[in-house]
Design an enzyme around this catalytic site. Structure first.
Site, PDB file in Angstrom:
ATOM      1  N   ARG A  68      -3.262  -5.034   6.616  1.00  0.00           N
ATOM      2  CA  ARG A  68      -4.552  -5.858   6.530  1.00  0.00           C
ATOM      3  C   ARG A  68      -5.020  -6.239   7.886  1.00  0.00           C
ATOM      4  O   ARG A  68      -4.328  -6.400   8.909  1.00  0.00           O
ATOM      5  CB  ARG A  68      -4.203  -7.306   5.805  1.00  0.00           C
ATOM      6  CG  ARG A  68      -3.740  -7.002   4.332  1.00  0.00           C
ATOM      7  CD  ARG A  68      -5.289  -6.738   3.446  1.00  0.00           C
ATOM      8  NE  ARG A  68      -5.088  -6.641   2.194  1.00  0.00           N
ATOM      9  CZ  ARG A  68      -5.216  -5.576   1.536  1.00  0.00           C
ATOM     10  NH1 ARG A  68      -5.024  -4.411   2.107  1.00  0.00           N
ATOM     11  NH2 ARG A  68      -4.881  -5.548   0.080  1.00  0.00           N
ATOM     12  N   GLU A 124     -13.807  -8.052   7.321  1.00  0.00           N
ATOM     13  CA  GLU A 124     -13.917  -7.146   6.779  1.00  0.00           C
ATOM     14  C   GLU A 124     -14.989  -7.274   5.848  1.00  0.00           C
ATOM     15  O   GLU A 124     -14.899  -8.020   4.774  1.00  0.00           O
ATOM     16  CB  GLU A 124     -12.553  -6.420   5.995  1.00  0.00           C
ATOM     17  CG  GLU A 124     -12.859  -5.097   5.523  1.00  0.00           C
ATOM     18  CD  GLU A 124     -11.325  -4.583   4.961  1.00  0.00           C
ATOM     19  OE1 GLU A 124     -10.360  -4.403   5.807  1.00  0.00           O
ATOM     20  OE2 GLU A 124     -11.306  -4.124   3.844  1.00  0.00           O
ATOM     21  N   HIS A 136     -11.700   0.804   4.675  1.00  0.00           N
ATOM     22  CA  HIS A 136     -10.505   0.376   3.443  1.00  0.00           C
ATOM     23  C   HIS A 136     -10.458   1.580   2.332  1.00  0.00           C
ATOM     24  O   HIS A 136     -10.674   0.949   1.295  1.00  0.00           O
ATOM     25  CB  HIS A 136     -10.763  -1.000   2.864  1.00  0.00           C
ATOM     26  CG  HIS A 136      -9.832  -1.708   2.517  1.00  0.00           C
ATOM     27  ND1 HIS A 136      -9.500  -2.979   2.668  1.00  0.00           N
ATOM     28  CD2 HIS A 136      -8.621  -1.238   1.658  1.00  0.00           C
ATOM     29  CE1 HIS A 136      -8.393  -3.310   2.172  1.00  0.00           C
ATOM     30  NE2 HIS A 136      -7.731  -2.406   1.537  1.00  0.00           N
TER      31      HIS A 136
HETATM   32  N1  LIG Z   1      -5.357  -0.046   3.360  1.00  0.00           N
HETATM   33  C1  LIG Z   1      -5.279   0.078   1.785  1.00  0.00           C
HETATM   34  O1  LIG Z   1      -6.040   0.344   1.062  1.00  0.00           O
HETATM   35  C2  LIG Z   1      -4.092  -0.485   1.341  1.00  0.00           C
HETATM   36  C3  LIG Z   1      -3.648  -0.427   0.080  1.00  0.00           C
HETATM   37  C4  LIG Z   1      -2.409  -0.825  -0.333  1.00  0.00           C
HETATM   38  C5  LIG Z   1      -1.787  -1.825   0.457  1.00  0.00           C
HETATM   39  N2  LIG Z   1      -2.279  -2.136   1.680  1.00  0.00           N
HETATM   40  C6  LIG Z   1      -1.515  -3.421   2.415  1.00  0.00           C
HETATM   41  O2  LIG Z   1      -0.184  -2.279   3.080  1.00  0.00           O
HETATM   42  C7  LIG Z   1       0.682  -3.450   3.341  1.00  0.00           C
HETATM   43  C8  LIG Z   1       2.076  -3.095   2.880  1.00  0.00           C
HETATM   44  O3  LIG Z   1       1.991  -2.968   1.363  1.00  0.00           O
HETATM   45  P1  LIG Z   1       3.347  -2.813   0.488  1.00  0.00           P
HETATM   46  O4  LIG Z   1       2.686  -2.686  -0.946  1.00  0.00           O
HETATM   47  O5  LIG Z   1       3.920  -1.509   1.005  1.00  0.00           O
HETATM   48  O6  LIG Z   1       3.870  -4.475   0.912  1.00  0.00           O
HETATM   49  P2  LIG Z   1       5.351  -4.953   0.327  1.00  0.00           P
HETATM   50  O7  LIG Z   1       4.977  -6.013  -0.726  1.00  0.00           O
HETATM   51  O8  LIG Z   1       6.112  -3.999  -0.066  1.00  0.00           O
HETATM   52  O9  LIG Z   1       5.947  -5.571   1.459  1.00  0.00           O
HETATM   53  C9  LIG Z   1       6.849  -6.514   1.468  1.00  0.00           C
HETATM   54  C10 LIG Z   1       7.803  -6.190   2.791  1.00  0.00           C
HETATM   55  O10 LIG Z   1       7.195  -6.527   3.864  1.00  0.00           O
HETATM   56  C11 LIG Z   1       8.007  -6.839   4.877  1.00  0.00           C
HETATM   57  N3  LIG Z   1       7.772  -8.094   5.768  1.00  0.00           N
HETATM   58  C12 LIG Z   1       7.443  -9.186   5.189  1.00  0.00           C
HETATM   59  N4  LIG Z   1       7.012 -10.063   6.226  1.00  0.00           N
HETATM   60  C13 LIG Z   1       7.333  -9.482   7.170  1.00  0.00           C
HETATM   61  C14 LIG Z   1       6.857  -9.622   8.699  1.00  0.00           C
HETATM   62  N5  LIG Z   1       6.603 -10.951   8.856  1.00  0.00           N
HETATM   63  N6  LIG Z   1       7.169  -8.668   9.898  1.00  0.00           N
HETATM   64  C15 LIG Z   1       7.400  -7.481   9.290  1.00  0.00           C
HETATM   65  N7  LIG Z   1       7.688  -7.143   7.998  1.00  0.00           N
HETATM   66  C16 LIG Z   1       7.630  -8.033   6.904  1.00  0.00           C
HETATM   67  C17 LIG Z   1       9.452  -6.812   4.197  1.00  0.00           C
HETATM   68  O11 LIG Z   1      10.329  -5.820   4.072  1.00  0.00           O
HETATM   69  C18 LIG Z   1       8.960  -7.329   2.485  1.00  0.00           C
HETATM   70  O12 LIG Z   1       9.905  -7.015   1.938  1.00  0.00           O
HETATM   71  C19 LIG Z   1       0.032  -4.776   2.958  1.00  0.00           C
HETATM   72  O13 LIG Z   1      -0.645  -5.414   4.000  1.00  0.00           O
HETATM   73  C20 LIG Z   1      -0.726  -4.406   1.880  1.00  0.00           C
HETATM   74  O14 LIG Z   1      -1.917  -5.235   1.611  1.00  0.00           O
HETATM   75  C21 LIG Z   1      -3.555  -1.691   2.047  1.00  0.00           C
END
Ligand SMILES: NC(=O)c1ccc[n+]([C@@H]2O[C@H](COP(=O)([O-])OP(=O)(O)OC[C@H]3O[C@@H](n4cnc5c(N)ncnc54)[C@H](O)[C@@H]3O)[C@@H](O)[C@H]2O)c1
Length: 343
Positions: free
Chosen positions: A254, A282, A301
């Site tokens: 993000r 964005e 994105h």
């Molecule tokens: N670009 C895109 O199209 C796209 C698509 C899907 C997800 N995303 C983004 O990718 C990222 C990851 O998504 P996800 O579903 O794998 O997340 P997720 O919900 O699996 O992530 C949770 C984990 O993030 C870690 N975390 C939490 N706080 C943290 C901190 N302060 N520092 C470091 N690690 C921390 C912890 O391990 C936690 O369990 C998110 O920001 C999501 O919005 C982007």
């Protein structure tokens, strides 16, 4: 969900699977008639589904056991729940449920599931591609090439030994680590995540370090933490300044996790390269310097599921409906107590 995505998320074979399991409302539903959105405020089905979809009639909402939701679903708040006494599961055919599932849903014991697992694969693969280019300094090299400069052989960088700093062992972060480990390149992988122990990091194949140490050591920093109050500007001007000359920042998470102005300055000076699928704000306004810097790859994105991949989300959700009906645990279950640390 938004009616324009229904055929992408739930193509006919998936709708047939659903119809074999349950009575399915015949038209895309865009609101619940509780005044939260859409044309049907007041709770009475107009009976005339227009191109924007339809309001779920009050009697149909009252009879609903499962809501299969997607992008564009209006909030499932107390007003909706009051009219959905049978509702027992919300199965989301997309990633985060934070946009529409309100605390009342969990408070009532309704099961919640997300298809974030199915959305992770494309993001992982997109990130791997960015890391591979970054490890070869492809953008910086291309920028030099446009100016007529060819890198001397001794100056060319390879991926073997490249230090990749992964911020966040999220599902996507863990997927990236696993794929980096499976690559032919011998990457060294650092991980910063306050929820992970050194032993857990080692089991993933990474060394747990602080965010500062990660920035000091990494050739490539890739951001995979959720957008939370404590991750705002996780890569701020101070941490970006810790990165070595020629390092790259990859952000498929993000935009708010990175200080856009500070990163823009670092890239404009040529010190850092960046591969950004997300930005803050964005979309970036036209004319923003990041649009035209030769050492920045800016994509709109698109790392998550899109086009032909979107039906993965529908397939995951339909499989969740099948599991729920069979009384099996939901694979994508989202608990209220996880919300403060997940996407
Ligand atoms: N670009 C895109 O199209 C796209 C698509 C899907 C997800 N995303 C983004 O990718 C990222 C990851 O998504 P996800 O579903 O794998 O997340 P997720 O919900 O699996 O992530 C949770 C984990 O993030 C870690 N975390 C939490 N706080 C943290 C901190 N302060 N520092 C470091 N690690 C921390 C912890 O391990 C936690 O369990 C998110 O920001 C999501 O919005 C982007």
């Amino acid at each position: 969900m938004r009616p324009d995505i229904v055929d992408l998320v739930l193509p006919a074979p998936l709708r047939d699977r659903l119809a074999a399991l349950a009575t399915v409302h015949p038209r895309p539903v865009t609101d619940f008639g509780t005044g939260t959105s859409g044309p049907g405020a007041g709770g009475v089905d107009s009976g005339a589904a227009d191109a924007r979809g339809t309001t779920l009639p009050a009697d149909a909402l009252a009879a609903t056991d499962i809501l299969l939701t997607g992008w564009g679903c209006p909030p499932l708040d107390a007003a909706v729940l009051a009219r959905a006494p049978r509702l027992a599961a919300v199965i989301h055919a997309a990633g985060t449920v934070k946009g529409h599932v309100r605390p009342e849903v969990w408070q009532r014991g309704i099961a919640v599931s997300s298809a974030a697992d199915a959305n992770a694969g494309p993001v992982v693969e997109f990130t791997l591609a960015a890391i591979w280019f970054a490890a070869r300094r492809a953008l910086g090299g291309a920028a030099d090439y446009h100016r007529g400069l060819l890198p001397a052989y001794g100056d060319r960088r390879g991926a073997d030994g490249a230090v990749v700093g992964v911020i966040g062992a999220s599902r996507i972060g863990r997927g990236v680590i696993a794929r980096l480990r499976a690559a032919t390149a011998a990457y060294r992988i650092l991980l910063a995540d306050p929820y992970v122990t050194p032993e857990q990091a080692a089991a993933l194949g990474a060394e747990l370090v602080s965010p500062d140490d990660l920035c000091r050591a990494a050739d490539i920093v890739t951001v995979h933490a959720p957008d939370l109050p404590e991750t705002h500007h996780l890569l701020d001007a101070r941490r970006l300044a810790l990165l070595r000359n020629g390092a790259a920042v990859v952000n498929t998470a993000r935009g708010r996790l990175v200080d856009t102005d500070a990163l823009t300055r670092e890239c404009a000076s040529g010190r850092l390269d960046a591969y950004l699928d997300v930005t803050d704000p964005e979309p970036l306004p036209p004319g923003h310097p990041l649009h035209s810097l030769p050492n920045v790859l800016l994509t709109p994105h698109i790392a998550g599921a899109q086009g032909t991949e979107v039906q993965r989300l529908g397939a995951y959700a339909v499989a969740e409906v099948e599991r729920w009906i069979r009384g099996e645990p939901l694979l994508g279950a989202v608990r209220a107590d996880e919300l403060a640390r997940i996407a």
